[in-house]
Design an enzyme around this catalytic site. Structure first.
Site, short mmCIF file in Angstrom:
data_model
loop_
_atom_site.label_atom_id
_atom_site.label_comp_id
_atom_site.label_asym_id
_atom_site.label_seq_id
_atom_site.Cartn_x
_atom_site.Cartn_y
_atom_site.Cartn_z
N GLY A 1 6.43 26.66 87.10
CA GLY A 1 7.07 26.87 88.40
C GLY A 1 6.90 25.69 89.34
N ASP A 2 5.74 25.06 89.30
CA ASP A 2 5.49 23.88 90.11
C ASP A 2 6.48 22.77 89.76
OD1 ASP A 2 3.79 22.11 91.87
OD2 ASP A 2 3.47 21.11 89.95
N ALA A 3 6.71 22.57 88.48
CA ALA A 3 7.64 21.53 88.04
C ALA A 3 9.07 21.86 88.44
CB ALA A 3 7.53 21.34 86.53
#
EC number: 3.1.26.-
Length: 142
Positions: A32-34
């Protein structure tokens, strides 16, 4: 630009929904961060052709833990029960990483938000992912 990025994301090979649900919330947050970072960077570059230092400063306004935490808190009531569960799992997961320059509670909410994005991406729920990303940007820009 945003449309082409979502098209790129939609063409990746994904897991089954059961496979996604079996992943650790920290793995979901990792993905999700990416996804969130790529979305925000693409959005900012499409709006402003500026030096990289400026682009970085603009990106940080959106991707910092405090902004993500505020965003997920504000859209929480719009989430399905399944999505709320993913956020809770991500928020409650113990990490070996110590947050730098942010309160632990904000860091945990940000992890929950990133877990939700990772879940939606890996589950292939691209319309919902796009909706959550757009809502998040609206909240941060208010």
């Amino acid at each position: 630009m945003e449309k082409s990025m979502m098209g790129f994301l939609e063409n990746t090979e994904l897991l089954t929904k059961e496979g996604v649900l079996s992943l650790s919330p920290l793995v979901l947050a990792f993905i999700g961060d990416a996804v969130y970072s790529l979305y925000i960077r693409t959005k900012i570059v499409a709006q402003k052709n500026q030096p990289v230092n400026f682009l970085h400063k603009e990106t940080v306004k959106y991707v910092k833990a405090k902004a993500q935490a505020e965003s997920v808190k504000r859209i929480y009531d719009l989430l399905s029960e399944e999505e709320k569960d993913i956020v809770r799992r991500g928020r409650n997961m113990k990490s070996n990483t110590t947050p730098k320059g942010v309160e632990v509670q904000a860091y945990r909410y940000a992890t929950g938000f990133e877990a939700l994005l990772g879940y939606l991406y890996l589950a292939g729920e691209f319309e919902r992912l796009k909706n959550i990303l757009e809502l998040s940007v609206q909240v941060i820009e208010e």
